[in-house]
Design a protein around this motif. Structure first.
Motif, PDB file in Angstrom:
ATOM      1  N   HIS A  28       0.837  -1.203   0.000  1.00  0.00           N
ATOM      2  CA  HIS A  28       0.000   0.000   0.000  1.00  0.00           C
ATOM      3  C   HIS A  28       0.872   1.254   0.000  1.00  0.00           C
ATOM      4  CE1 HIS A  28      -3.523  -2.400   1.994  1.00  0.00           C
ATOM      5  NE2 HIS A  28      -3.360  -2.696   0.715  1.00  0.00           N
ATOM      6  N   VAL A  29       1.957   1.213   0.755  1.00  0.00           N
ATOM      7  CA  VAL A  29       2.879   2.345   0.796  1.00  0.00           C
ATOM      8  C   VAL A  29       3.495   2.586  -0.583  1.00  0.00           C
ATOM      9  CG1 VAL A  29       5.062   3.187   1.763  1.00  0.00           C
ATOM     10  CG2 VAL A  29       3.384   2.093   3.249  1.00  0.00           C
ATOM     11  N   SER A  30       3.752   1.515  -1.317  1.00  0.00           N
ATOM     12  CA  SER A  30       4.345   1.675  -2.649  1.00  0.00           C
ATOM     13  C   SER A  30       3.453   2.519  -3.541  1.00  0.00           C
ATOM     14  CB  SER A  30       4.608   0.300  -3.292  1.00  0.00           C
ATOM     15  OG  SER A  30       3.397  -0.352  -3.656  1.00  0.00           O
ATOM     16  N   GLY A  31       2.129   2.351  -3.398  1.00  0.00           N
ATOM     17  CA  GLY A  31       1.199   3.157  -4.180  1.00  0.00           C
ATOM     18  C   GLY A  31       1.288   4.635  -3.837  1.00  0.00           C
ATOM     19  N   LEU A  32       1.510   4.939  -2.558  1.00  0.00           N
ATOM     20  CA  LEU A  32       1.661   6.333  -2.136  1.00  0.00           C
ATOM     21  C   LEU A  32       2.918   6.956  -2.723  1.00  0.00           C
ATOM     22  CD1 LEU A  32       0.665   6.009   1.647  1.00  0.00           C
ATOM     23  CD2 LEU A  32      -0.778   6.675  -0.289  1.00  0.00           C
ATOM     24  N   PHE A  33       3.993   6.188  -2.753  1.00  0.00           N
ATOM     25  CA  PHE A  33       5.235   6.697  -3.326  1.00  0.00           C
ATOM     26  C   PHE A  33       5.085   6.949  -4.835  1.00  0.00           C
ATOM     27  CE2 PHE A  33       7.767   4.487   0.228  1.00  0.00           C
ATOM     28  CZ  PHE A  33       7.856   5.662   0.957  1.00  0.00           C
ATOM     29  N   LEU A  34       4.468   5.991  -5.526  1.00  0.00           N
ATOM     30  CA  LEU A  34       4.288   6.139  -6.966  1.00  0.00           C
ATOM     31  C   LEU A  34       3.409   7.341  -7.301  1.00  0.00           C
ATOM     32  CD1 LEU A  34       3.847   2.389  -7.924  1.00  0.00           C
ATOM     33  CD2 LEU A  34       5.653   3.887  -8.791  1.00  0.00           C
ATOM     34  N   ALA A  35       2.382   7.562  -6.489  1.00  0.00           N
ATOM     35  CA  ALA A  35       1.483   8.687  -6.727  1.00  0.00           C
ATOM     36  C   ALA A  35       2.189  10.027  -6.582  1.00  0.00           C
ATOM     37  CB  ALA A  35       0.298   8.618  -5.768  1.00  0.00           C
ATOM     38  N   ARG A  36       3.325  10.004  -5.903  1.00  0.00           N
ATOM     39  CA  ARG A  36       4.093  11.230  -5.697  1.00  0.00           C
ATOM     40  C   ARG A  36       5.319  11.311  -6.609  1.00  0.00           C
ATOM     41  NH1 ARG A  36       0.979  10.149  -1.697  1.00  0.00           N
ATOM     42  NH2 ARG A  36       0.267  11.742  -0.224  1.00  0.00           N
ATOM     43  N   GLY A  37       5.315  10.477  -7.632  1.00  0.00           N
ATOM     44  CA  GLY A  37       6.331  10.605  -8.661  1.00  0.00           C
ATOM     45  C   GLY A  37       7.620   9.865  -8.412  1.00  0.00           C
ATOM     46  N   LEU A  38       7.662   8.993  -7.407  1.00  0.00           N
ATOM     47  CA  LEU A  38       8.870   8.223  -7.137  1.00  0.00           C
ATOM     48  C   LEU A  38       8.883   6.927  -7.948  1.00  0.00           C
ATOM     49  CD1 LEU A  38       9.042   8.582  -3.251  1.00  0.00           C
ATOM     50  CD2 LEU A  38      10.667   9.546  -4.869  1.00  0.00           C
ATOM     51  N   ARG A  39      10.048   6.537  -8.412  1.00  0.00           N
ATOM     52  CA  ARG A  39      10.228   5.205  -8.984  1.00  0.00           C
ATOM     53  C   ARG A  39      10.303   4.210  -7.830  1.00  0.00           C
ATOM     54  NH1 ARG A  39      13.312   3.616 -13.713  1.00  0.00           N
ATOM     55  NH2 ARG A  39      13.924   5.801 -13.892  1.00  0.00           N
ATOM     56  N   VAL A  40       9.660   3.057  -7.959  1.00  0.00           N
ATOM     57  CA  VAL A  40       9.602   2.086  -6.870  1.00  0.00           C
ATOM     58  C   VAL A  40      10.102   0.724  -7.345  1.00  0.00           C
ATOM     59  CG1 VAL A  40       8.100   0.807  -5.291  1.00  0.00           C
ATOM     60  CG2 VAL A  40       7.698   3.242  -5.689  1.00  0.00           C
ATOM     61  N   THR A  41      11.027   0.147  -6.574  1.00  0.00           N
ATOM     62  CA  THR A  41      11.474  -1.229  -6.785  1.00  0.00           C
ATOM     63  C   THR A  41      11.176  -2.027  -5.534  1.00  0.00           C
ATOM     64  OG1 THR A  41      13.263  -0.565  -8.283  1.00  0.00           O
ATOM     65  CG2 THR A  41      13.438  -2.736  -7.258  1.00  0.00           C
ATOM     66  N   ILE A  42      10.515  -3.165  -5.700  1.00  0.00           N
ATOM     67  CA  ILE A  42      10.187  -4.038  -4.570  1.00  0.00           C
ATOM     68  C   ILE A  42      11.061  -5.277  -4.643  1.00  0.00           C
ATOM     69  CG2 ILE A  42       8.377  -5.389  -3.446  1.00  0.00           C
ATOM     70  CD1 ILE A  42       6.340  -3.455  -4.728  1.00  0.00           C
ATOM     71  N   ILE A  43      11.775  -5.553  -3.569  1.00  0.00           N
ATOM     72  CA  ILE A  43      12.625  -6.742  -3.482  1.00  0.00           C
ATOM     73  C   ILE A  43      11.853  -7.859  -2.794  1.00  0.00           C
ATOM     74  CG2 ILE A  43      14.804  -7.681  -2.628  1.00  0.00           C
ATOM     75  CD1 ILE A  43      15.271  -5.497  -4.617  1.00  0.00           C
ATOM     76  N   THR A  44      11.880  -9.050  -3.361  1.00  0.00           N
ATOM     77  CA  THR A  44      11.235 -10.191  -2.720  1.00  0.00           C
ATOM     78  C   THR A  44      11.966 -11.461  -3.136  1.00  0.00           C
ATOM     79  OG1 THR A  44       9.080 -11.240  -2.272  1.00  0.00           O
ATOM     80  CG2 THR A  44       9.522 -10.544  -4.548  1.00  0.00           C
ATOM     81  N   THR A  45      11.352 -12.610  -2.897  1.00  0.00           N
ATOM     82  CA  THR A  45      11.952 -13.895  -3.256  1.00  0.00           C
ATOM     83  C   THR A  45      11.081 -14.581  -4.316  1.00  0.00           C
ATOM     84  OG1 THR A  45      10.771 -15.212  -1.591  1.00  0.00           O
ATOM     85  CG2 THR A  45      12.815 -14.095  -0.893  1.00  0.00           C
ATOM     86  N   PRO A  46      11.608 -15.572  -5.009  1.00  0.00           N
ATOM     87  CA  PRO A  46      10.842 -16.205  -6.090  1.00  0.00           C
ATOM     88  C   PRO A  46       9.472 -16.721  -5.674  1.00  0.00           C
ATOM     89  CG  PRO A  46      13.140 -16.853  -6.239  1.00  0.00           C
ATOM     90  CD  PRO A  46      13.012 -16.074  -4.959  1.00  0.00           C
ATOM     91  N   ALA A  47       9.378 -17.361  -4.517  1.00  0.00           N
ATOM     92  CA  ALA A  47       8.096 -17.925  -4.095  1.00  0.00           C
ATOM     93  C   ALA A  47       7.091 -16.850  -3.688  1.00  0.00           C
ATOM     94  CB  ALA A  47       8.311 -18.904  -2.932  1.00  0.00           C
TER      95      ALA A  47
END
Length: 252
Positions: A28-47
């Motif tokens: 949800h926070v990622s959406g707030l960042f994107l709405a404010r013009g930030l590029r967003v990268t999310i790190i996770t694992t394959p599963a």
């Protein structure tokens, strides 16, 4: 800050812990960042990648980039290959070993950072204490993310600093929380690992994990909390006062 129609003015890396209750609020926070013009990268694992992709598909955060890094395999007895989230664990006894094992992800995490556009700051889950070291190595701030509110953190801080769990009281006797006298707690309200380091191996492991997380939080640039000011102004103000203006608890 920039609007969603402006050119990207910064790049934030998000690293959610592999547990749905931790991951979803940070998405949800990622959406707030994107709405404010930030590029967003999310790190996770394959599963965990498919769950994140699905969660982002119908949201304004769909423009976020998802990068997979390997989850440590064969590092914890009882956790078979492919188990990469807490909801898949066969027993809650494996929670702390699972969480501590994530420190083996640090080399791959740092290799992933080297492939990304210039990072403005990192927001990583409080359970990833070791990411504060990676952020310092690469020269950008680390914000620590807590999926719960300021209330439990403020009360926990007061209880720990005033050693309220170390008295002779029984496990069920009500104890007054010093700075918040209208709140009563019992020793049973807290996991055993919050009381002492103990000689019990499992309890000691949990205690050490908690201490690492606390130290990393204090060393971080600031906090993002899954709450809002009007819900708990007393506890937000207390935490910000105690932490100081350089590392506030930011409610989202």
């Amino acid at each position: 800050m920039a609007t969603s129609n402006s050119q990207h003015e910064g790049h934030v890396v998000l690293f959610p812990f592999m547990s749905k209750g931790h991951t979803i609020p940070l998405l949800h926070v990622s959406g707030l960042f994107l709405a404010r013009g930030l590029r967003v990268t999310i790190i996770t694992t394959p599963a965990n990648g498919p769950f994140i992709d699905q969660s982002l598909a119908d949201t304004s955060a769909a423009a976020a980039t998802v990068v997979d890094i390997p989850f440590p395999q064969n590092t914890v007895p009882g956790i078979p290959v492919g188990i990469e989230s807490t909801d898949k664990l066969s027993s809650l006894d494996l929670f702390f070993p699972f969480t501590i094992s994530t420190e083996h992800m640090q080399p791959d995490f740092e290799r992933a950072l080297q492939t990304l556009p210039r990072v403005s700051f990192l927001v990583s889950d409080s359970f990833f204490w070791w990411t504060v070291v990676s952020a310092a190595k690469f020269g950008f701030p680390r914000f620590v993310f807590y999926g719960f509110a300021n209330f439990p953190m403020a009360v926990g801080k007061v209880v720990a600093e005033n050693r309220l769990l170390e008295g002779p009281e029984s496990d069920t006797k009500l104890i007054t929380v010093t700075q918040f006298p209208w709140i009563k707690i019992t020793k049973k309200d807290f996991h055993e690992s919050f009381r002492d380091s103990s000689t019990d191996a499992a309890q000691h492991e949990a205690f050490e994990f908690n201490m690492r997380s606390v130290v990393a939080t204090v060393s971080s640039f600031g906090m993002i909390v899954n709450s809002f000011y009007e819900l708990e102004p007393v506890f937000t103000d207390y935490w910000n006062t105690e932490r100081g203006p350089s590392s506030p608890a930011v409610t989202r």
